[in-house]
Design a protein around this motif. Structure first.
Motif, PDB file in Angstrom:
ATOM      1  N   ALA A 131      62.620  45.522  40.387  1.00 42.54           N
ATOM      2  CA  ALA A 131      62.536  45.116  41.849  1.00 42.54           C
ATOM      3  C   ALA A 131      62.310  43.960  42.139  1.00 42.54           C
ATOM      4  N   PHE A 132      63.069  43.789  43.914  1.00 42.25           N
ATOM      5  CA  PHE A 132      62.787  42.444  44.902  1.00 42.25           C
ATOM      6  C   PHE A 132      63.089  43.171  45.738  1.00 42.25           C
ATOM      7  N   PRO A 133      62.417  42.323  47.000  1.00 46.39           N
ATOM      8  CA  PRO A 133      61.026  42.073  47.489  1.00 46.39           C
ATOM      9  C   PRO A 133      59.884  43.289  47.197  1.00 46.39           C
ATOM     10  N   VAL A 134      59.038  43.433  47.297  1.00 49.70           N
ATOM     11  CA  VAL A 134      58.142  44.240  46.843  1.00 49.70           C
ATOM     12  C   VAL A 134      56.746  43.698  46.936  1.00 49.70           C
ATOM     13  N   ASN A 135      55.106  44.281  47.404  1.00 43.71           N
ATOM     14  CA  ASN A 135      54.537  43.712  47.529  1.00 43.71           C
ATOM     15  C   ASN A 135      53.425  44.824  47.483  1.00 43.71           C
ATOM     16  N   GLY A 136      51.950  44.591  46.746  1.00 42.88           N
ATOM     17  CA  GLY A 136      51.376  45.915  47.475  1.00 42.88           C
ATOM     18  C   GLY A 136      50.517  45.581  45.874  1.00 42.88           C
ATOM     19  N   PRO A 137      49.324  46.394  46.194  1.00 44.69           N
ATOM     20  CA  PRO A 137      48.206  46.326  45.188  1.00 44.69           C
ATOM     21  C   PRO A 137      48.265  46.607  43.461  1.00 44.69           C
ATOM     22  N   MET A 138      47.345  46.424  42.888  1.00 41.85           N
ATOM     23  CA  MET A 138      47.955  47.204  41.481  1.00 41.85           C
ATOM     24  C   MET A 138      46.237  48.355  41.598  1.00 41.85           C
ATOM     25  N   HIS A 139      47.469  49.325  41.124  1.00 39.88           N
ATOM     26  CA  HIS A 139      46.602  50.241  40.796  1.00 39.88           C
ATOM     27  C   HIS A 139      46.508  51.046  39.489  1.00 39.88           C
ATOM     28  N   ILE A 140      45.030  50.928  39.143  1.00 37.81           N
ATOM     29  CA  ILE A 140      44.295  51.544  37.881  1.00 37.81           C
ATOM     30  C   ILE A 140      43.962  52.685  37.326  1.00 37.81           C
ATOM     31  N   ASP A 141      44.695  53.318  36.731  1.00 42.18           N
ATOM     32  CA  ASP A 141      45.284  54.521  36.332  1.00 42.18           C
ATOM     33  C   ASP A 141      44.265  54.713  35.103  1.00 42.18           C
ATOM     34  N   ASP A 142      43.897  53.999  34.255  1.00 41.25           N
ATOM     35  CA  ASP A 142      43.464  53.705  33.016  1.00 41.25           C
ATOM     36  C   ASP A 142      41.993  53.115  33.191  1.00 41.25           C
ATOM     37  N   PRO A 143      41.051  53.235  33.271  1.00 37.96           N
ATOM     38  CA  PRO A 143      40.213  51.903  33.593  1.00 37.96           C
ATOM     39  C   PRO A 143      39.253  52.045  32.212  1.00 37.96           C
ATOM     40  N   ASP A 144      39.717  52.301  31.792  1.00 38.09           N
ATOM     41  CA  ASP A 144      38.507  52.093  29.954  1.00 38.09           C
ATOM     42  C   ASP A 144      39.888  51.407  29.199  1.00 38.09           C
ATOM     43  N   TYR A 145      40.751  51.078  29.449  1.00 31.25           N
ATOM     44  CA  TYR A 145      42.366  49.768  29.324  1.00 31.25           C
ATOM     45  C   TYR A 145      40.631  49.041  28.823  1.00 31.25           C
ATOM     46  N   PHE A 146      41.472  48.265  27.252  1.00 28.08           N
ATOM     47  CA  PHE A 146      40.228  47.120  26.860  1.00 28.08           C
ATOM     48  C   PHE A 146      40.337  46.265  28.061  1.00 28.08           C
ATOM     49  N   LEU A 147      41.419  45.899  28.532  1.00 29.09           N
ATOM     50  CA  LEU A 147      42.009  44.145  29.699  1.00 29.09           C
ATOM     51  C   LEU A 147      40.577  44.611  30.485  1.00 29.09           C
ATOM     52  N   PHE A 148      39.996  45.513  31.122  1.00 26.57           N
ATOM     53  CA  PHE A 148      39.653  46.231  31.900  1.00 26.57           C
ATOM     54  C   PHE A 148      38.315  46.914  31.963  1.00 26.57           C
ATOM     55  N   LYS A 149      37.740  46.091  30.366  1.00 27.19           N
ATOM     56  CA  LYS A 149      36.553  45.829  30.206  1.00 27.19           C
ATOM     57  C   LYS A 149      36.028  44.851  30.748  1.00 27.19           C
ATOM     58  N   GLY A 150      34.769  45.380  31.497  1.00 32.60           N
ATOM     59  CA  GLY A 150      34.000  44.677  32.276  1.00 32.60           C
ATOM     60  C   GLY A 150      34.613  44.324  33.773  1.00 32.60           C
ATOM     61  N   THR A 151      35.890  45.082  34.615  1.00 31.90           N
ATOM     62  CA  THR A 151      35.486  44.523  35.733  1.00 31.90           C
ATOM     63  C   THR A 151      35.043  45.376  36.565  1.00 31.90           C
ATOM     64  N   GLY A 152      34.569  46.517  36.166  1.00 25.29           N
ATOM     65  CA  GLY A 152      33.556  47.686  37.441  1.00 25.29           C
ATOM     66  C   GLY A 152      35.207  48.980  37.646  1.00 25.29           C
ATOM     67  N   VAL A 153      36.447  48.735  37.368  1.00 25.01           N
ATOM     68  CA  VAL A 153      37.383  49.026  37.986  1.00 25.01           C
ATOM     69  C   VAL A 153      37.482  50.534  38.030  1.00 25.01           C
ATOM     70  N   ARG A 154      37.902  51.820  38.690  1.00 26.83           N
ATOM     71  CA  ARG A 154      37.678  53.770  38.238  1.00 26.83           C
ATOM     72  C   ARG A 154      38.921  53.630  38.259  1.00 26.83           C
ATOM     73  N   GLU A 155      39.355  54.067  37.798  1.00 27.48           N
ATOM     74  CA  GLU A 155      40.315  55.645  38.090  1.00 27.48           C
ATOM     75  C   GLU A 155      40.718  56.156  39.499  1.00 27.48           C
ATOM     76  N   GLY A 156      41.750  55.285  40.042  1.00 27.88           N
ATOM     77  CA  GLY A 156      42.322  54.803  41.577  1.00 27.88           C
ATOM     78  C   GLY A 156      41.401  53.864  42.297  1.00 27.88           C
ATOM     79  N   SER A 157      41.462  52.650  41.276  1.00 26.92           N
ATOM     80  CA  SER A 157      40.941  51.642  41.571  1.00 26.92           C
ATOM     81  C   SER A 157      42.430  51.029  42.618  1.00 26.92           C
ATOM     82  N   GLN A 158      41.987  49.996  43.201  1.00 25.67           N
ATOM     83  CA  GLN A 158      43.839  49.684  43.405  1.00 25.67           C
ATOM     84  C   GLN A 158      42.983  47.522  43.843  1.00 25.67           C
ATOM     85  N   ILE A 159      43.717  46.881  43.137  1.00 25.65           N
ATOM     86  CA  ILE A 159      43.288  45.514  43.201  1.00 25.65           C
ATOM     87  C   ILE A 159      44.266  44.880  44.173  1.00 25.65           C
ATOM     88  N   THR A 160      44.225  44.198  45.634  1.00 28.23           N
ATOM     89  CA  THR A 160      45.518  44.010  46.245  1.00 28.23           C
ATOM     90  C   THR A 160      45.383  42.448  45.746  1.00 28.23           C
TER      91      THR A 160
END
Length: 203
Positions: free
Chosen positions: A126-155
């Motif tokens: 898609a183009f054009p779009v914009n929005g926050p990233m919505h976290i569904d799996d906070p235990d995913y290894f790349l999110f380690k140490g970020t403090g995100v939770r399920e449902g967190s949004q990163i603008t």
């Protein structure tokens, strides 16, 4: 920013353009992985083949932005040197090279369709779009140490273009989607996905 973080981390890195790799596909031989820093849209055949060969040898691939590997292109010579012209008719009808893997169309189109999801894991969507990233799996290894939770949004992370995982015959089947972000494009609902798949090589 990606280059700065990589260099400051102390990880041994080398930098190349996709033209460098298309001219010398052996550049990636023995690499632990390759990172596309974003919007790597136009792929010459030798470049795509080099990425797939690296993955199939166990090297990891990371694509940090959407719309990678979308158009198949040729590198042609010009009066100032070899491989200085990116040729992309974006139409099998307009391209004088007919019915060939070298015809410049989307990688997913005839002739010789090899969709981008066979390397990247998902498709340009898609183009054009914009929005926050919505976290569904906070235990995913790349999110380690970020403090995100399920449902967190990163603008600020989604857009202006997005990729999406579609379960079709060319997509990897063993895939994780740690972030599924709803977006609106031209009045229609779609989703930007972060996808992770494992190749048979272990990459």
């Amino acid at each position: 920013p990606i280059m700065r973080v990589a260099e400051e981390s102390g990880v041994p890195v080398a930098w190349a353009t996709n033209v460098d790799i298309a001219e010398d596909p052996a550049f990636l031989t023995g690499a632990a992985g390759a990172v596309s820093t974003g919007h790597d849209e136009y792929w010459p055949i030798p470049y795509r083949n080099a990425l797939a060969k690296l993955r199939d040898a166990g090297g990891n691939l990371a694509f940090m932005g959407a719309n990678s590997g979308y158009w198949r292109v040729r590198l042609d010579d010009s009066p100032i040197g070899a491989n200085r012209v990116v040729t992309c008719y974006k139409s099998a009808e307009l391209d004088p090279v007919k019915n060939s893997p070298r015809t410049t169309v989307r990688w997913r189109d005839q002739p010789d369709p090899v969709p981008e999801n066979t390397v990247i894991g998902q498709l340009y969507d898609a183009f054009p779009v914009n929005g926050p990233m919505h976290i569904d799996d906070p235990d995913y290894f790349l999110f380690k140490g970020t403090g995100v939770r399920e449902g967190s949004q990163i603008t600020g992370l989604i857009g202006p273009e997005t990729d999406r995982y579609y379960l079709d015959k060319t997509a990897p089947k063993e895939v994780q989607l740690p972030a599924i972000s709803p977006v609106i494009c031209r009045g229609k609902q779609t989703w930007s996905t972060m996808s992770y798949y494992a190749a048979p090589s272990g990459a």
